[in-house]
Design an enzyme around this catalytic site. Structure first.
Site, short mmCIF file in Angstrom:
data_model
loop_
_atom_site.label_atom_id
_atom_site.label_comp_id
_atom_site.label_asym_id
_atom_site.label_seq_id
_atom_site.Cartn_x
_atom_site.Cartn_y
_atom_site.Cartn_z
N HIS A 12 64.57 42.55 15.73
CA HIS A 12 65.60 41.71 15.10
C HIS A 12 66.56 41.25 16.19
O HIS A 12 66.83 41.96 17.14
CB HIS A 12 66.38 42.53 14.06
CG HIS A 12 67.16 41.68 13.11
ND1 HIS A 12 68.40 41.20 13.42
CD2 HIS A 12 66.86 41.21 11.89
CE1 HIS A 12 68.85 40.47 12.41
NE2 HIS A 12 67.93 40.45 11.47
N ASP A 14 61.75 42.47 6.44
CA ASP A 14 60.45 41.93 6.00
C ASP A 14 59.33 42.95 6.04
O ASP A 14 58.24 42.69 5.53
CB ASP A 14 60.08 40.74 6.90
CG ASP A 14 61.04 39.60 6.69
OD1 ASP A 14 61.70 39.19 7.66
OD2 ASP A 14 61.16 39.14 5.55
C1 SDX Z 1 64.55 37.85 9.68
O1 SDX Z 1 68.73 36.64 12.12
C2 SDX Z 1 68.60 37.27 10.96
O2 SDX Z 1 69.48 37.87 10.44
C3 SDX Z 1 67.21 37.14 10.33
C4 SDX Z 1 66.98 37.95 9.06
C5 SDX Z 1 67.84 37.45 7.93
O3 SDX Z 1 68.08 38.23 7.00
O4 SDX Z 1 68.19 36.23 7.94
O5 SDX Z 1 67.26 39.32 9.30
C6 SDX Z 1 65.53 37.83 8.57
O6 SDX Z 1 64.23 36.80 10.18
C7 SDX Z 1 64.04 39.16 10.19
C8 SDX Z 1 63.08 39.00 11.41
C9 SDX Z 1 61.68 38.69 10.85
N1 SDX Z 1 60.78 38.32 11.96
C10 SDX Z 1 59.78 39.16 12.34
O7 SDX Z 1 59.60 40.28 11.88
C11 SDX Z 1 58.86 38.56 13.40
C12 SDX Z 1 58.59 39.60 14.48
N2 SDX Z 1 59.87 39.83 15.23
C13 SDX Z 1 59.99 39.09 16.48
O8 SDX Z 1 59.49 37.79 16.43
C14 SDX Z 1 61.41 39.23 17.06
O9 SDX Z 1 61.74 40.56 16.99
C15 SDX Z 1 62.56 38.42 16.48
C16 SDX Z 1 62.28 36.96 16.50
C17 SDX Z 1 62.85 38.86 15.10
C18 SDX Z 1 63.79 38.70 17.36
O10 SDX Z 1 63.51 38.25 18.61
P1 SDX Z 1 64.65 38.31 19.76
O11 SDX Z 1 65.84 39.08 19.37
O12 SDX Z 1 64.84 36.93 20.24
O13 SDX Z 1 64.02 39.25 20.80
P2 SDX Z 1 63.08 38.76 21.93
O14 SDX Z 1 62.08 37.79 21.36
O15 SDX Z 1 63.92 38.31 23.06
O16 SDX Z 1 62.35 40.14 22.27
C19 SDX Z 1 62.94 41.10 23.15
C20 SDX Z 1 61.77 41.92 23.66
C21 SDX Z 1 60.67 41.02 24.24
O17 SDX Z 1 59.95 41.81 25.16
P3 SDX Z 1 60.38 41.67 26.75
O18 SDX Z 1 60.33 40.21 27.09
O19 SDX Z 1 61.80 42.26 26.82
O20 SDX Z 1 59.34 42.52 27.48
O21 SDX Z 1 61.17 42.59 22.55
C22 SDX Z 1 59.84 42.11 22.36
C23 SDX Z 1 59.77 40.77 23.06
O22 SDX Z 1 58.43 40.49 23.46
N3 SDX Z 1 59.63 41.98 20.92
C24 SDX Z 1 58.52 42.33 20.30
C25 SDX Z 1 58.77 42.11 18.94
N4 SDX Z 1 60.01 41.64 18.79
C26 SDX Z 1 60.55 41.55 20.02
N5 SDX Z 1 57.33 42.81 20.76
C27 SDX Z 1 56.38 43.06 19.82
N6 SDX Z 1 56.55 42.88 18.49
C28 SDX Z 1 57.74 42.41 18.03
N7 SDX Z 1 57.90 42.22 16.73
#
Ligand code: SDX
Length: 433
Positions: free
Chosen positions: A308, A367
């Site tokens: 998140h 989710d």
């Molecule tokens: C919602 O904003 C809100 O409040 C949203 C929400 C709401 O109520 O409105 O809470 C609802 O959208 C919840 C999120 C649902 N999405 C998912 O579950 C999709 C999977 N999650 C990822 O896509 C991700 O975690 C995000 C998009 C939710 C958050 O991404 P960020 O904060 O931009 O983090 P990032 O992409 O910069 O990741 C940081 C690190 C990275 O690795 P490094 O580059 O540091 O090595 O964490 C890794 C990412 O690759 N990472 C994951 C991951 N999420 C982040 N690796 C594997 N699986 C994941 N799910």
């Protein structure tokens, strides 16, 4: 409340400016950088708005480190346990829990507006039978702007309040119509003798050929799920609604824009993606393979329902949802996909012990488990994000109301860091190599 300032100094020119620091009720103080350009000739750069506050808001507060979520000061856990979605709608719109009389008056006004113009019903015919329900929801919600446009005075608080009630009242009707269209069943009109969630389930699952009585356990489970999705500060879809609203666009069209953003799989589309992922994993012994893929930078696979932008601890909503899953397992055992739930529990258990997830503070979000409940309620996978949109619609419209009443109201217009080509002259075709 401004208590102190921070000095920003440009070491190249030696010029400095004092920026006021504003403190809120909770959360980090903010640096007011509006004089940065006039004082130092600079902008800030913050892709994805990781550390940028776009507005002042009194509606919701969340603490990502501690896993706290408050709506108008009330903890989400208490609202999920004691309140109803319609009461939370009142709270988000007006800032206080309603007296019984206020609640009954609000409920009556929402019920009175739950139907949509008959001509909206003809809109569905333009969609392919297998159109994703979110593509239809975006269209029909935007179409409502054609029914409430001329008469809508954005400067009139009464018109804005009426718009909020119309959005809350009509979302369940539109959502149920999307479902009925997809399965070729006749639309079911709202029934004002039923409660808000009961009425939605009735419009979804009743049919002229049979009687349908929503199971009270299912009604309560969905009521809690809608509460948990109601609002969440300035997430992507809410920020989309605010930015559209700042241009004084039609509010129904702004809500449609919010739906477009929510549909993304990185946002509200994740609840559907989680079930696809759990189905792909199939059994717990396949989990290590998928965990490895989630960690492999060369693989675009991510653990859906994990991570998140703000929560670097458990999403408090996912804890409540997981509890509802256990409740449903007990009370509607034959409805819950036990294998799916067990795979989800095992996946959470393994991921939370894995260094990669621990280091990056990746926890289950709202989710991760919601799909288990929706599936148990008989809601098809393609409708999962529509249910999220149904819950979030009150957050969108409450934040839109707050935007329209904000003394700092102005059109949103971010700047950029240009790193493109330098100025150059046009080259005619015959001189291009
Ligand atoms: C919602 O904003 C809100 O409040 C949203 C929400 C709401 O109520 O409105 O809470 C609802 O959208 C919840 C999120 C649902 N999405 C998912 O579950 C999709 C999977 N999650 C990822 O896509 C991700 O975690 C995000 C998009 C939710 C958050 O991404 P960020 O904060 O931009 O983090 P990032 O992409 O910069 O990741 C940081 C690190 C990275 O690795 P490094 O580059 O540091 O090595 O964490 C890794 C990412 O690759 N990472 C994951 C991951 N999420 C982040 N690796 C594997 N699986 C994941 N799910």
């Amino acid at each position: 409340m401004t208590k102190h300032t921070v000095t920003i100094t440009d070491n190249k020119t030696g010029k400095s400016i004092e920026c006021p620091v504003h403190e809120g009720t909770y959360g980090p103080p903010v640096i007011d950088t509006k004089t940065l350009y006039s004082g130092l000739g600079m902008f800030t750069l913050d892709p994805g708005f990781l550390t940028t506050a776009s507005c002042r808001s009194k509606i919701t507060f969340l603490d990502g480190e501690k896993g706290i979520l408050l709506h108008r000061g009330y903890p989400i856990e208490q609202l999920a346990e004691h309140s109803t979605y319609l009461e939370v709608c009142y709270l988000l719109l007006y800032g206080e829990l309603p007296t019984r009389r206020q609640y009954e008056e609000f409920e009556a006004q929402v019920k009175f507006r739950s139907n949509v113009h008959e001509r909206v019903n003809h809109m569905y015919a333009g969609y392919l039978y297998d159109a994703h329900p979110m593509s239809i929801m975006v269209g029909v919600m935007a179409a409502l702007s054609s029914y409430y446009h001329e008469a809508l005075d954005l400067n009139d608080p009464a018109d804005r309040d009426l718009t909020a009630k119309r959005v809350i009242a009509k979302m369940p009707t539109l959502a149920a119509q999307c479902y009925k269209f997809a399965i070729g069943h006749p639309f079911v009109y709202p029934n004002n003798s039923l409660g808000y969630v009961e009425n939605f389930l009735n419009m979804m699952f009743s049919h002229p050929m049979s009687t349908y009585t929503p199971d009270p356990v299912a009604v309560r489970a969905l009521d809690v799920l809608l509460i948990l999705h109601a609002d969440h500060e300035q997430n992507a879809s809410t920020s989309t609604v605010r930015l559209s609203g700042s241009a004084e666009a039609n509010p129904f069209a702004c809500i449609a824009a919010g739906m477009v953003s929510l549909w993304g799989r990185a946002h509200g589309g994740a609840n559907e993606a989680v079930i696809h992922m759990l189905n792909e994993i199939k059994t717990p012994d396949n989990i290590p393979k998928f965990i490895a893929r989630a960690k492999d930078k060369k693989d675009t696979f991510r653990l859906m329902g994990f991570g998140h932008r703000v929560y670097k601890n458990f999403d408090p909503r996912s804890r409540v949802i997981r509890k509802v899953c256990y409740d449903l397992l007990e009370r509607l055992p034959n409805k819950v996909d036990r294998a799916l739930f067990d795979t989800a529990l095992k996946l959470e258990d393994i991921a939370l012990k894995d260094e990669y997830f621990i280091e990056r503070k990746l926890y289950p979000n709202v989710d991760f488990y919601s799909g288990i409940i929706l599936k148990a309620l008989g809601i098809p996978l393609s409708m999962f994000t529509v249910i999220f949109a149904l819950g979030r619609s009150v957050g969108w419209i409450a934040q839109w109301l707050e935007l329209m009443e904000d003394p700092d109201f102005k059109i949103g217009r971010p700047r950029q860091l240009y790193n493109g080509a330098e100025k150059r002259d046009y080259v005619p075709f015959n001189q291009r190599s």
